[in-house]
Design an enzyme around this catalytic site. Structure first.
Site, PDB file in Angstrom:
ATOM      1  N   GLY A 158      39.164  30.699  39.200  1.00  0.00           N
ATOM      2  CA  GLY A 158      38.718  29.025  39.703  1.00  0.00           C
ATOM      3  C   GLY A 158      37.593  29.199  40.848  1.00  0.00           C
ATOM      4  CB  SER A 159      36.493  26.443  42.955  1.00  0.00           C
ATOM      5  OG  SER A 159      37.722  26.200  43.819  1.00  0.00           O
ATOM      6  N   GLY A 206      40.533  29.729  45.693  1.00  0.00           N
ATOM      7  CA  GLY A 206      41.030  31.046  45.918  1.00  0.00           C
ATOM      8  C   GLY A 206      41.341  31.060  47.418  1.00  0.00           C
ATOM      9  CD  GLU A 265      38.448  38.443  38.334  1.00  0.00           C
ATOM     10  OE1 GLU A 265      37.144  38.175  38.505  1.00  0.00           O
ATOM     11  OE2 GLU A 265      38.651  39.649  38.222  1.00  0.00           O
ATOM     12  CB  CYS A 321      32.798  32.811  36.702  1.00  0.00           C
ATOM     13  SG  CYS A 321      33.270  34.018  35.636  1.00  0.00           S
TER      14      CYS A 321
END
Length: 519
Positions: free
Chosen positions: A243-244, A248, A265, A299
């Site tokens: 995610g963002s 994270g 990630e 991403c």
């Protein structure tokens, strides 16, 4: 009425009676305790999904912990056969499951099918790995002693996934975790719960049929009720979160506080360098897909383009022409090249970023506005469509908005004089996921891939291919604010296991290391 396509897909996947899902979407809002999942192409509800509570999440963790104690006793090659059967079942459901990805997330049908294929591929990879999981043997300094290491199952793994890859990212984690001897507790994005329900149903059904219930579990809910519960629970030794960067940081801080592990990630602000000697036709095609594929919602999407000043004008003109010819439409239609953004808020973020770029002196060369797209019946589809934007940075190169990742199809172009300058520009952002260079010279490609680490600072570095499209054989992940995690191939399996160093004294004599004498 629910979309007939969702009824047909659910019938194909044998999910019509799933208690979590209701295809009754007549009410303006979902009933209490449920959430509507929307079709990004039309903006209309596909189904309502029941949300899990904190107590239900705790129950799922307890059940997964119990299942882990049984699953870890199963020999790894036998675990591999379960994963193999899951891959085969996914092959049989590839078309309806891939179309469900498209219907719920908005990526092209070919991309939806490709995503399911990626999970099938990682299942194949994991099957082979189930007969390896190798440890090393070390020479002991003590006579009559043997020293080696072994890798052991870790425990229930919490997997938190984003909307943009609602099937494959789970596959990267769950297939490797399964052969490692771990169970999986999956929290999917609330923008793509139907894909998660269908996917987990396949995996759990196969494992249960083979005598191993509880290996794969699913909890669907809010970050507060479900996400925080997973993150805070000591029974979950590893949280794999996609995610963002903001998300994270929150996850890593809370998991670290209980001395757990994270596999992160996170975001990417990926650049492509184009040298004067590059194959420009190849570069155009690769950069176009990298920047507009999945409507810029990968991403690994290409977000910055660094052009040598000697080719910049011509290359920008060609790319602007290509952007103008991109066909927007229903992603289930074969002639569509770009589908919708996931929701209207993403559309607003797209427009806001472009407003900021113009205020900072940038020039929009192509696209950059909302799009009204009609379906095959000639009527507006109603989804969050935009014309992908090509934006030229000011001559100074100072464009603060380009330092942020906007999850939308915006490509910023910059100019450079020397390759050293271009590499510095590429590395100047906080994230370090994917990077690429187009060149015909060994010198430039080797400088970009410098073994000293002075080249690309990203986890993924490509020569003459775009920033998107990673294969499962190599470890996937990035550095800096991207989180440092590695999933999928190579030795990424080690994240799901714990290492144990073992020493056996078979000689019978009492000896200490380092020449220490005692008594």
């Amino acid at each position: 009425m629910a979309d007939d396509r969702i009824r047909n897909i659910f019938s194909s996947l044998r999910l019509a009676e799933d208690p979590r899902v209701s295809l009754d979407v007549e009410a303006p809002q979902a009933p209490a305790g449920r959430v509507y999942t929307l079709n990004p192409t039309t903006g209309r509800p596909l189904a309502s999904v029941r949300l899990d509570s904190k107590d239900e999440t705790l129950g799922a963790i307890a059940a997964s912990t119990d299942a882990f104690k049984r699953w870890r006793e199963v020999p790894a090659p036998e675990r591999g056969q379960v994963v193999r059967a899951i891959g085969e079942r996914l092959r049989s459901f590839k078309e309806p499951l891939g179309e469900l990805v498209t219907l719920e997330m908005g990526k092209l049908r070919s991309e939806g099918l490709g995503e399911v294929q990626e999970t099938i591929d990682i299942a194949d990879f994991a099957v082979g790995l189930s007969r390896q999981l190798p440890g090393q043997v070390f020479p002991s300094e003590r006579a009559g002693h043997r020293m080696f290491e072994q890798w052991l199952p870790l425990g229930p793994i919490g997997v938190i996934t984003a909307f943009n890859f609602p099937n494959a990212v789970w596959g990267w984690n769950a297939m490797l975790a399964a052969i490692a001897g771990d169970t999986t507790i999956w929290k999917p994005s609330l923008f793509a719960p139907l894909v998660a329900i269908a996917t987990n149903h396949v995996a759990d059904e196969v494992a249960t049929e083979m005598g191993h219930p509880g290996v794969f579990s699913l909890v669907i809910g809010t970050d507060d009720e479900v996400g925080e519960t997973l993150v805070q629970d000591k029974r979950v030794p590893l949280i794999s979160a996609t995610g963002s960067c903001r998300m994270g940081r929150h996850v890593s801080q809370n998991v670290a506080a209980r001395l757990g592990r994270c596999l992160l990630e996170l975001g990417g602000n990926n650049a492509v360098i184009v040298e004067p000697d590059a194959d420009l036709d190849l570069a155009i095609k690769s950069i176009l897909f990298g920047s507009v594929g999945t409507c810029g919602q990968r991403c690994t999407s290409t977000r910055r383009l660094l052009l040598h000043e000697s080719i910049a004008d011509d290359f920008e003109a060609r790319l602007a022409s290509a952007f103008a010819q991109v066909r927007l439409g229903d992603p289930l239609e074969s002639d569509t090249l770009v589908g919708p953004l996931v929701h209207s808020a993403a559309q607003d973020q797209f427009l806001s970023a472009l407003d900021a770029a113009k205020e900072q002196g940038a020039e929009i060369l192509a696209g950059g506005r909302k799009a009204e797209v009609n379906g095959s019946d000639g009527q507006p589809l109603g989804g969050a469509f935009v014309h992908p934007a090509l934006v030229r940075a000011p001559a100074s190169g100072d464009l603060p908005i380009a330092m942020d990742e906007t999850f939308a199809p915006i490509l910023y172009t910059f100019r450079y004089k020397t390759l050293e300058q271009a590499i510095d520009m590429q590395n100047s952002v906080d994230q370090g996921l994917s990077s690429a260079i187009f060149t015909s010279t060994i010198a430039a490609s080797e400088r970009f891939l410098a073994p000293s680490g002075a080249g690309s600072d990203c986890g993924l570095a490509y020569v003459n291919t775009g920033t998107s499209g990673a294969e499962i054989g190599g470890a996937f992940g990035g550095e800096k604010d991207t989180g440092g995690g590695r999933e999928s191939g190579s030795d990424a399996w080690k994240a799901y296991m714990r290492r144990q160093t073992c020493t056996i004294n078979f000689g019978g004599d009492f000896q200490l290391a380092q020449g220490i004498e005692f008594g």
